[in-house]
Design an enzyme around this catalytic site. Structure first.
Site, PDB file in Angstrom:
ATOM      1  N   GLY A   1       7.563   4.018   3.311  1.00 13.86           N
ATOM      2  CA  GLY A   1       8.129   5.258   3.825  1.00 13.86           C
ATOM      3  C   GLY A   1       9.425   5.018   4.553  1.00 13.86           C
TER       4      GLY A   1
ATOM      5  N   ASP B   1       3.782  14.885  13.811  1.00 13.27           N
ATOM      6  CA  ASP B   1       3.992  14.677  12.379  1.00 13.27           C
ATOM      7  C   ASP B   1       2.680  14.828  11.603  1.00 13.27           C
ATOM      8  OD1 ASP B   1       5.664  14.269  10.231  1.00 13.27           O
ATOM      9  OD2 ASP B   1       5.607  12.088  10.341  1.00 13.27           O
TER      10      ASP B   1
ATOM     11  N   LEU C   1       0.816  -1.214   0.000  1.00 18.66           N
ATOM     12  CA  LEU C   1       0.000   0.000   0.000  1.00 18.66           C
ATOM     13  C   LEU C   1       0.847   1.260   0.000  1.00 18.66           C
ATOM     14  CD1 LEU C   1      -2.728  -1.002   2.620  1.00 18.66           C
ATOM     15  CD2 LEU C   1      -2.937  -1.005   0.122  1.00 18.66           C
ATOM     16  N   GLY C   2       1.999   1.190   0.577  1.00 16.63           N
ATOM     17  CA  GLY C   2       2.870   2.358   0.652  1.00 16.63           C
ATOM     18  C   GLY C   2       4.171   2.021   1.338  1.00 16.63           C
TER      19      GLY C   2
END
Length: 409
Positions: free
Chosen positions: A55, A168, A52-53
């Site tokens: 980082g 964040d 999905l992602g």
């Protein structure tokens, strides 16, 4: 002034795990422990096809669990930043809200790394809605998203004991659920505890360039107002459709671009030109003034999140009424009458921190509160002379080696 940053774009924070005293909850949230083998099977051996992602803290995978009855997202951290997963687990295991991406369960891999399992958000991030998707968001949707994010921050600051400081807040950390509602995610850098706590005071600064509070230079500067600053940047991003830092514009910083316009009364200039239909300029002005107060250089002068929520509720009701032709026409007639009394025009006083009540009753003043701000209070100067990358900014942990005037690397 020197910014102390690590040469890497992102690292996990040190000593950021939450102590047992600060994670205690009178009503513990029930979590499911999944076996690693079931998780391995649910993600097809963590196949790139279900990625999905990815980082700085690891990767997120789609997992189909419980014989297809549960669709979730699994966070698989890199071994070097496994502490962020533990920190996120400790925080989310004591908080549950409709405005955040909640923890469902967890698993432990063969290397003893914790793998948090959270709710799956099928509609991507707010960053995608603002900067990737071709269809621009309506003003009503933007205000609704801003209100929902503010409610999430309110939950962290006021409804958690001890409070949680996210550290964040940014558009890529706001996910959109199946009902098109915004939820705050990614608590890897968050801190749970009172500011006076020794553990909290020893945690180095962290955040994302462009959203990071310039007042937050040392552990002793930590407060809930750093989240308010980041929210102010995000609010400007939502209103304008511009990234927090974008080298395709001059100045590249959204703060340095927007605040002079707001201060000079040109709030209409910050509105995303892609928004179609009639726009109430009073709404744009209210949103601009709120964002300006959130990013004031003096942290103590920024509004608390409860005031932000109340202000956005009022703005949302006003925008929603504009969407109904009959009610909108009636409101426009009322506004024409209101213009006969300039002292009743919105002047930004709703965001004073003296505890003024937000609502139809306003303290009458001449001029705008923002007009009374000094340049030092309302303008945040550019902190970095050059930003090379055009990709979205990444979170950073401890600060070390970027001085003023040097290029980001």
């Amino acid at each position: 002034m020197r910014f102390l940053c690590n040469t890497h774009s992102s690292i996990s924070t040190c000593n950021n795990t939450t102590s047992s005293s600060s994670t205690s909850s009178p009503n513990p949230i029930k979590l499911t422990r999944f076996s690693y083998s079931s998780l391995h099977s649910a993600t097809n051996a963590f196949s790139p096809r279900v990625l999905l992602g990815k980082g700085s803290h690891g990767a997120v995978y789609l997992a189909v669990l419980n014989n297809g009855s549960l669709i979730a997202a699994v966070k698989k951290p890199t071994s070097s930043v496994s502490e962020t997963s533990k920190n996120e687990f400790n925080i989310l295991s004591t908080i549950r809200s409709r405005r955040i991406v909640n923890l469902i369960g967890y698993a432990v891999d063969p290397d003893n790394n914790l793998l948090p399992i959270v709710q799956y958000m099928p509609n991507g991030s707010l960053y995608d809605y603002l900067h990737v998707n071709n269809k621009p968001l309506s003003l009503l949707t933007r205000v609704r998203f801003a209100l929902q994010i503010a409610k999430a921050v309110r939950t962290l600051h006021n409804k958690s004991n001890p409070p949680v400081i996210h550290r964040d807040i940014k558009s890529s950390n706001v996910l959109i659920d199946e009902r098109e509602n915004a939820r705050l995610s990614d608590f890897g850098l968050a801190i749970k505890g009172h500011v006076a706590d020794v553990r909290v005071m020893s945690t180095p600064p962290a955040g994302t360039l462009g959203y990071l509070d310039p007042c937050y230079l040392a552990p002793g500067d930590l407060s809930t107002k750093i989240d308010v600053f980041s929210f102010g940047i995000l609010l400007l991003e939502i209103i304008s459709g511009r990234k927090a830092i974008d080298v395709e514009y001059s100045p590249p910083s959204i703060v340095d671009w927007a605040l002079p316009l707001i201060k000079s009364g040109g709030c209409a200039g910050i509105l995303d030109r892609r928004i179609r239909g009639r726009v109430d300029q009073t709404v744009v002005r209210e949103l601009g003034l709120l964002a300006a107060r959130c990013v004031r250089s003096t942290a103590e002068k920024r509004p608390p999140v409860t005031v932000i929520v109340d202000c956005l509720k009022k703005v949302y009701r006003r925008v929603k009424v504009e969407g109904f032709p009959v009610l909108g026409s009636l409101r426009r007639r009322v506004r024409r009458v209101e213009r006969l009394e300039p002292s009743d025009v919105f002047d930004g006083s709703d965001w004073e921190e003296s505890g003024m009540k937000v609502g139809p009753t306003r303290i009458r003043k001449k001029g705008s509160n923002v007009d009374n701000l000094t340049d030092d209070e309302i303008t945040t100067r550019g902190r970095h002379s050059t930003v090379r990358s055009r990709s979205r900014s990444k979170s950073i942990g401890a600060f070390r080696e970027i001085a003023k005037g040097e290029q980001l690397k």
